[in-house]
Design an enzyme around this catalytic site. Structure first.
Site, PDB file in Angstrom:
ATOM      1  CG  ASP A  33      -2.155   0.740   1.192  1.00 31.68           C
ATOM      2  OD1 ASP A  33      -2.282   1.801   0.344  1.00 31.68           O
ATOM      3  OD2 ASP A  33      -3.185   0.567   1.822  1.00 31.68           O
TER       4      ASP A  33
ATOM      5  CG  HIS B 219      -8.365   0.356  -4.840  1.00 32.83           C
ATOM      6  ND1 HIS B 219      -9.528   1.293  -4.216  1.00 32.83           N
ATOM      7  CD2 HIS B 219      -7.461   0.777  -4.147  1.00 32.83           C
ATOM      8  CE1 HIS B 219      -8.947   2.012  -3.551  1.00 32.83           C
ATOM      9  NE2 HIS B 219      -7.795   1.936  -3.306  1.00 32.83           N
TER      10      HIS B 219
END
Ligand code: HEM
Length: 302
Positions: A141, A213
Site C-alpha cells: 500500500d 481499485h
C-alpha cells in the site's frame, strides 16, 4: 509550513483520536487546547503528532487560514445499488505516531488529560504497520504515493491560496472481510486491486477491470492526475480488523471524487474492494499549517 508528522514515514505504531467539543466548550478553546499540547508536541515527547479540525470549526476560529473547499462530511455517500459510505464527522482529529506502542499509548493519554473539559473522545483507533508496507489485504500500500520530494505539493495548499500550508485529511476506517477476500485467491484479488500482489505491478490495460481499485481511484482533470498522499495503517485484532485510510490532499474535491468513483456514484461502477471491505466511518479535517496553529499556542519559554 505543513505539519511535519504528515510526511514522517516509518513510524510503526499509531493512535487516532476523533474528538468532540465537551459540553460548554467553544471552538477557539479547542483550537488553543490542541495547539498547546506541549508534551506530545515537544522533541522529548518521543512521538509525532498531527492535528486537524472539523473544517467549519477551524474556519470559524481562523478564517484567513482555511482552505477554500474543505467541508465536513455530513451526509452518507450513496452510490450504485444503494451502496453507502457513512458520514461520521467529529470536531477534531489527533494522530499520534511513534516507534513503540508504549510511547503512543502514554502520549495519547497525555493528550486526553490536557484536553479534559474541552474535548471528549468520539472514536479511537489503534493502528500499526503490517509487514512493513502492506495493508491487511496483503497488498503493498503506497506504491503510487508521491515521493517525499513532491509529497508536500500534493498534500499541502500552495502558497498564495487561502489556507496555504494546510492539508486536508480524509480519515475513513474500513473493516475487512478477510475470509471472503482470501477465498478469491491471488488472481482474483489482483483483479480487484488492479495490481499484482507480490510486487505491486500495475496490470496491463487489457487486464485492468474498470472496477479495479486503482482504476477507480485514478482521478484526472484535463489529462492531469490529481494525486493524494496516503498514510494508511492496519488496525484491529485477529477477529475484527481492517484499514484505517489516512489520505492527505491540497484540496478536498479530489478525495471526494475518489470516494464517489469507489461507491459507483459517478458512473454506476463500484470499486471491487467494496464487496469485501466495509467503510465504518468517514470524516474530513483541516490540518492547519504549523504557523497558523502556532498563533493559538501559549508562548514558548526560553
Ligand atoms: C480499505 C481501504 C483501502 C485499501 C485496503 C486500499 C489499498 C490500496 C492499494 C493496495 C493500492 C495499490 C498500491 C498503491 O498505489 O498504493 C491503492 C492505491 C490507491 N488508493 Fe487505495 N485503498 C483503500 C481505500 C482507498 C480510498 C478510500 C481512497 C481514496 C479516497 C484510495 C485511494 C487510492 C489511490 C489514489 C491509489 C493510487 C492509484 C494509482 O494512481 O494507481 N484508496 N490502494
Amino acid at each position: 509550513m505543513t505539519q511535519p508528522g504528515i510526511f514522517a514515514l516509518g513510524t510503526p505504531e499509531h493512535c487516532y483520536l476523533e474528538l468532540d467539543l465537551a459540553p460548554g466548550a467553544g471552538a477557539e478553546q479547542l483550537v488553543r487546547g490542541i495547539a498547546g499540547l506541549t508534551g506530545p508536541l515537544s522533541s522529548t515527547g518521543g512521538v509525532n503528532l498531527v492535528v486537524g479540525f472539523r473544517p467549519e470549526l477551524w474556519a470559524e476560529v481562523a478564517p484567513a487560514d482555511a482552505p477554500a473547499d474543505a467541508a465536513s462530511w455530513t451526509e452518507d455517500l450513496v452510490g450504485a445499488g444503494q451502496y453507502r459510505m457513512p458520514a461520521t464527522q467529529h470536531d477534531a482529529w489527533v494522530w499520534i505516531a511513534g516507534g513503540n506502542r508504549t510511547a503512543v499509548f502514554d502520549n495519547a493519554r497525555v493528550v486526553l488529560a490536557e484536553l479534559a473539559g474541552t474535548a471528549r473522545v468520539g472514536a479511537e483507533v489503534t493502528g500499526w504497520l503490517y509487514r512493513h508496507d502492506r495493508d491487511l489485504t496483503g497488498f503493498i500500500d503506497g506504491t503510487e504515493n508521491p515521493s517525499l520530494l513532491s509529497a508536500a505539493q500534493v498534500a499541502a495548499v500552495p502558497d498564495g491560496e487561502p489556507g496555504a500550508g494546510a492539508s486536508i485529511v480524509l480519515f475513513q476506517v474500513w473493516r475487512h472481510d478477510t475470509a471472503t477476500w482470501e477465498s478469491l485467491g491471488e488472481h482474483g484479488q489482483e483483479q480487484m486491486m488492479g495490481r499484482t500482489k507480490a510486487d505491486s505491478i500495475e496490470l496491463d490495460d487489457d487486464e485492468m477491470l474498470p472496477s479495479a481499485h486503482v482504476a477507480r481511484t485514478t482521478v484526472e482533470v484535463d489529462g492531469e492526475e490529481r494525486q493524494i498522499f496516503r498514510r494508511n495503517v492496519a488496525y484491529g485484532g485477529v477477529t475484527d480488523h481492517g484499514t484505517a485510510f489516512v489520505g492527505f490532499a491540497r484540496d478536498q474535491w479530489r478525495m471526494a471524487e475518489m470516494l464517489r468513483r469507489m461507491a459507483g456514484a459517478t458512473d454506476g461502477v463500484r470499486d471491487g474492494l467494496t464487496g469485501f471491505l466495509t467503510p465504518l466511518t468517514g470524516a474530513y479535517y483541516t490540518c492547519p499549517s504549523v504557523d497558523a496553529l502556532a498563533r493559538f499556542a501559549p508562548p514558548e519559554e526560553d
